[in-house]
Design an enzyme around this catalytic site. Structure first.
Site: not given
Ligand code: IMP
Length: 500
Positions: A324, A363, A386, A411, A414, A424
């Site tokens: 992100c 999350d 994720g 990976y 979004e 979103r």
């Molecule tokens: P991870 O588990 O650290 O990979 O984070 C996953 C979470 O990142 C998702 O459930 C979303 O809340 C958030 N997320 C997904 N896509 C994006 C993005 O493009 N920008 C910012 N946050 C994102």
């Protein structure tokens, strides 16, 4: 949870600028309490409340939720995760037909029940049966009226029923017509018992008109029957959740999803502290009593807004997902530990005032087991991930062989150019800026392999055991968490050694 956390209540009124830092989960450690026989690992339960459901809760058997992301949650992961007791959220950035198809496929799936088996008709030539045996290695086939895998069941034919010299004859000359069958409602373990009773390695499953629905093979049973923790509905179908955006254009999606029948709907927004969340909730609740999760928020006030709006759980996190770039591009976001502490305080205050407990889901930014344990200790009822799930073969992402890193999974976030989840991020195709990147993560195999999900769960239980906690609720009430100095963290990592 005893911790000297600052409170974020009424931040909007009290503190326009705050000089206290927000903390990351990686800065905290859990302190041991006296472990007794009550909290040895075999006594620990990871069962948790995902969200309110009517007067009770919708429970998960493990506190894991896979992220509503194109790269992460699809049919295969949803099935694999439900088998272990968690739930997947199918993203709303894919066409609605696809989202509905995934939900339907997961709901139809019954481990061990094979739907599209090779069948013959009574008029099929024995020659065809012989060549199918030679080509596939299978040697038991249903015989249906029209030879299709959904046709009316008339018999079975096996390699023991004829010899190769009868190759010019037809199936009806040799098929067995006295059949032991079971109805569609039978469970896998009941099917197993029936096969033992009938002394068969094969059990056709039929509907009330004797049309073939599926087949259970004894040889497949051992690998399928072993999911004591699986998360299934009252009809023994796997549980699944689906995301929707707050965009008015998504109302049709909501209607289609309610038909498809997921267990929970997630209203998915990068910034869920908005009036659009409540509008979407009202629309859903006017049509169904399905539990609805709101979010994402990162403040006490944000939680209270969604709780008062009537959401059944609230998702916490902004700007901390692994790929992100929201914090860098927009300057918005917050350390996940502080966001969780504030949300947990708000949840507990709301609970005291209204007697209604609204679970919180952490999350983003959590893929390391120590962060998972700390997130639960900070008050998370469940964790959405994720990065953690994309690394498994079952994730929806394509797998490649990378020159340097071996097998990898792609990976993409979004709000990356590839993800383009306009709903979103409240943007459109005319003007869109990225809030996430695209990359790869090493693929580490299938979710059920012992070193994968089972080991992760064991590590969490082990942390809970050290904290003298037996349940997730215990972790919220009793676990002691401490902020570490930079030097303490350095001591906690490998140091003063040359790696082998
Ligand atoms: P991870 O588990 O650290 O990979 O984070 C996953 C979470 O990142 C998702 O459930 C979303 O809340 C958030 N997320 C997904 N896509 C994006 C993005 O493009 N920008 C910012 N946050 C994102």
């Amino acid at each position: 949870m005893p911790c000297n956390a600052k409170r974020g209540e009424n931040m909007e009124k009290n503190k326009r600028i705050t000089l206290e830092p927000a903390y990351s989960l990686r800065e905290f450690r859990i302190l041991p309490r006296k472990t007794t026989l009550d909290n040895v690992i075999s006594e620990i339960s990871l069962k948790t409340r995902l969200c309110r459901k009517g007067d009770d809760f919708f429970y998960l058997n493990i506190p894991f939720v896979s992220a509503a992301m194109q790269a992460v949650s699809g049919t295969e992961l949803a099935i694999a995760l439900a088998q272990h007791g968690g739930i997947s959220v199918i993203p709303c950035s894919i066409p609605v037909d696809e989202q509905v198809r995934i939900i339907t496929d997961v709901k139809r799936y019954k481990a061990g029940f094979q739907e599209d088996v090779i069948c013959f008709s009574p008029g099929s030539r024995i020659d065809d049966v012989i060549s199918t045996i030679d080509r596939t290695g299978y040697f038991i086939f249903p015989v249906t009226e029209n030879g299709s895998s959904k046709g009316n069941l008339l018999g079975i034919i096996t390699d023991k029923d004829f010899t190769r010299k009868y190759k010019d004859n037809i199936v009806s000359d040799y098929m067995i017509t006295e059949l032991d069958v079971a109805s569609e409602r039978v469970s896998l373990s009941e099917a197993n018992e029936l096969m033992i009773k009938y002394r068969r390695g094969f059990l056709p499953i039929v509907d009330k008109n004797f049309n073939l629905k599926s087949v259970v093979f004894k040889k497949d049973l051992d690998k399928n029957i072993n999911f004591p923790n699986e998360l299934s509905d009252k009809n023994k179908r796997y549980c699944i959740a689906a995301a929707v955006s707050t965009q008015p254009g998504d109302r049709e999606r909501i209607d289609a999803l309610l038909e498809a029948g997921p267990e929970v709907i997630f209203v998915d927004a990068s910034d869920g502290y908005s009036s659009f969340q409540a509008d979407t909730l009202d629309y859903i609740k006017s049509r169904s009593d399905i539990p609805v999760v709101g979010g994402n928020i990162i403040t006490y006030d944000g939680f209270m807004h969604l709780a008062r709006s009537g959401f059944d759980a609230v998702k916490i996190g902004m700007g901390i997902g692994s790929g992100c770039i929201t914090q860098e591009t927009k300057g918005t976001g917050r350390g996940q530990a502080t966001a969780l502490m504030d949300a947990a305080d708000a949840r507990d205050d709301f609970h005291k005032k209204t007697d209604s407990y609204i679970p919180i889901i952490a999350d983003g930014g959590i893929s390391n087991t120590s962060h998972m344990a700390v997130a639960i200790a900070m008050g998370a009822d469940a964790i959405m991930m994720g990065r953690y799930f994309v690394q498994y073969r079952e994730s929806a992402a394509p797998q490649y062989r990378h020159k340097k890193h071996g097998f990898v999974k792609e990976y993409w976030m979004e709000a990356s150019s590839k993800g383009r989840n306009y709903g979103r991020y409240d943007s459109s195709s005319d003007i869109f800026f990225e809030e996430g990147i695209e990359g790869y993560v090493p693929c580490i195999g299938k979710i059920h392999e012992r070193k994968n999900l089972p080991e992760t769960l064991l590590k969490i239980k082990s942390a809970m055991s050290s904290a003298a906690c037996t349940t997730i609720d215990d972790m919220h009430r009793k676990c002691i968490v401490e902020l570490q100095s930079v030097y303490s963290l350095a001591d906690g990592a490998v140091h003063d050694m040359i790696l082998k």
